[in-house]
Scaffold this active site. Structure first.
Site, PDB file in Angstrom:
ATOM      1  N   GLN A  33      50.054  32.998  35.316  1.00 38.61           N
ATOM      2  CA  GLN A  33      49.650  34.245  35.965  1.00 38.61           C
ATOM      3  C   GLN A  33      48.400  34.018  36.824  1.00 38.61           C
ATOM      4  OE1 GLN A  33      50.549  37.598  35.793  1.00 38.61           O
ATOM      5  NE2 GLN A  33      48.689  38.806  35.667  1.00 38.61           N
ATOM      6  N   HIS A  48      40.365  38.791  43.610  1.00 36.61           N
ATOM      7  CA  HIS A  48      40.679  39.864  42.653  1.00 36.61           C
ATOM      8  C   HIS A  48      39.400  40.638  42.312  1.00 36.61           C
ATOM      9  CE1 HIS A  48      42.179  41.900  39.159  1.00 36.61           C
ATOM     10  NE2 HIS A  48      43.218  41.109  38.950  1.00 36.61           N
ATOM     11  N   GLU A  96      42.004  44.215  45.869  1.00 34.94           N
ATOM     12  CA  GLU A  96      42.087  42.769  46.052  1.00 34.94           C
ATOM     13  C   GLU A  96      42.638  42.419  47.433  1.00 34.94           C
ATOM     14  OE1 GLU A  96      44.433  41.313  42.710  1.00 34.94           O
ATOM     15  OE2 GLU A  96      43.966  43.140  41.651  1.00 34.94           O
TER      16      GLU A  96
END
Ligand code: BG6
Length: 313
Positions: free
Chosen positions: A84, A167, A271
Site C-alpha cells: 500500500q 499524502h 494529496e
C-alpha cells in the site's frame, strides 16, 4: 526563534531517528525525518503547527509515520502489486550532498536535499534502478515547498511507470467546519465505491462522513478553508494532475492502531498526486513533481469566502 538566522540542522528525533530541522529567520520551521523522507512538522512564524501527526503515530521503521507528508512512490494506495502506497515512505533516505542544480528562487536558502536509491533487495521487489531526489524547502515567508525529481537509471534499456502522491495531512480545528475549494464540478474516482467515476456536485466540498476520492485533472491551486481557525491553506502543485481527499471518519479511525479515535476531527488529507495516468520514464528521463503549501488568514466575510481571491491570488 524569530530574529535568528535561517538554519538547517541534522539532529535526533523520536526513537533516535535522524531528522533535519529547517528554521527561517521570522520563526517558521519544518522537520523532515530521513526515515521515509517524511516531513513531520511545519510551523508558522508564531510557532503554530500546521500539519497533523497522530498522537499515536509509531516512529518505528518500517511502519510509515502516521501524519505529516508521507511520500507515496512508486505506487499510490493499492493501485498495483506493491505494498500500500509503495515503499518510499518506509525506507531510509540519505542527505544528498551534491544534487544536480534545481532552478529555484534565489531567496530560498533554507532547504535540504534527500536521495533514495534502491538496494539489491529493493530491486527484487520493484526491478528498476532509479534516483529519487527530494528537496524540502522553507521560504522566508514560511511556505513549505517539496520538489521530487525521479530519474530512471535502468541500464537494461527498460522504461518504468509509477504513480505518486504527497499524502499531506493538514491540521484542522474541526473537520465539520472545513471546506475545500477548487475541486467542485470535477470528476473523481470514489475509493469507497470500487473506484467508480462520478462528477462532484455543489460549490465546495464539506465533510460529514468518511471520504476517499481521487479528483482528476485538478487545477494547480486548491484551498482548504478552516472556518473555525480562520485559516486557509493554499496548495499549489506542478506535474501532479490529480488530488486525493481523504478522511477516515470515526469507524475507520478506530480500526487504525496508530490513529486516535477522535483524530479524524482534526485532520484532512489533500494529496497532490499522479494516479489516473501513471508516469512513464525511459532510461535517462527525469520527472518532476512539486508542491508549495502556504497558510494564510482566511478572507472570511459574512459567511462567504471569496474563492477567486484564494484561488487566483
Ligand atoms: C489515502 C487513500 O491516500 O491513504 C486511502 O486514498 C487510505 O484509501 C489512506 O486509507 C491511508 O493509507 P495508509 O496506508 O497510510 O493507512
Amino acid at each position: 526563534m524569530a530574529g535568528e538566522k535561517p538554519s538547517v540542522e541534522l539532529c535526533k528525533g523520536i526513537n533516535g531517528l535522524d531528522k533535519v530541522v529547517l528554521r527561517e529567520a521570522r520563526g517558521s520551521s519544518a522537520e523532515v525525518y530521513l526515515f521515509g523522507g517524511h516531513v513531520t512538522s511545519w510551523k508558522n512564524e508564531h510557532g503554530e503547527e500546521l500539519l497533523f501527526v497522530s498522537s499515536k503515530a509509531i516512529f518505528k521503521p518500517p511502519k510509515a509515520i502516521r501524519g505529516g507528508i508521507p511520500i507515496c512512490f512508486p505506487q499510490f494506495s493499492s493501485h498495483g502489486n506493491l505494498e500500500q502506497h509503495g515503499f518510499a515512505r518506509n525506507k531510509f533516505w540519505s542527505i544528498d550532498t551534491n544534487p544536480p542544480q534545481l532552478p529555484s528562487n534565489s531567496l530560498i536558502k533554507t532547504f535540504v536535499d534527500l536521495i533514495l536509491k534502491p538496494t539489491d533487495d529493493d530491486i527484487k521487489i520493484w526491478p528498476h534502478s532509479y534516483e529519487f531526489r527530494l528537496r524540502v524547502a522553507l521560504t522566508p515567508g514560511g511556505d513549505l515547498m517539496l520538489t521530487s525529481r525521479i530519474r530512471n537509471t535502468n541500464s537494461d534499456g527498460k522504461p518504468f511507470s509509477f504513480t505518486f502522491a504527497y499524502h499531506t495531512y493538514f491540521l484542522v480545528s474541526d473537520i465539520s467546519e472545513v471546506r475545500v475549494e477548487g475541486l467542485e464540478t470535477l470528476d473523481y474516482l470514489d475509493n469507497l465505491k470500487e473506484r467508480e467515476r462520478f462528477t462532484e456536485q455543489g460549490d465546495a466540498i464539506t465533510f460529514e462522513s468518511e471520504v476517499d476520492k481521487i479528483y482528476l485533472s485538478t487545477p494547480t491551486k486548491i484551498a482548504i478553508i478552516d472556518h473555525e481557525k480562520k485559516r486557509t491553506f493554499v496548495l499549489r502543485k506542478d506535474g501532479l494532475p490529480d488530488a486525493v481527499v481523504w478522511n477516515p471518519w470515526d469507524r475507520k479511525a478506530k480500526a487504525m492502531p496508530d490513529f486516535g479515535d477522535d483524530d479524524y476531527k482534526h485532520m484532512l488529507s489533500v494529496e497532490a498526486a499522479a494516479i489516473e495516468k501513471p508516469i512513464i520514464l525511459k532510461p535517462g528521463e527525469e520527472w518532476k513533481g512539486r508542491i508549495e503549501l502556504s497558510a494564510v488568514p482566511s478572507s472570511y466575510c459574512s459567511g462567504q469566502l471569496d474563492p477567486q481571491k484564494v484561488l487566483q491570488g
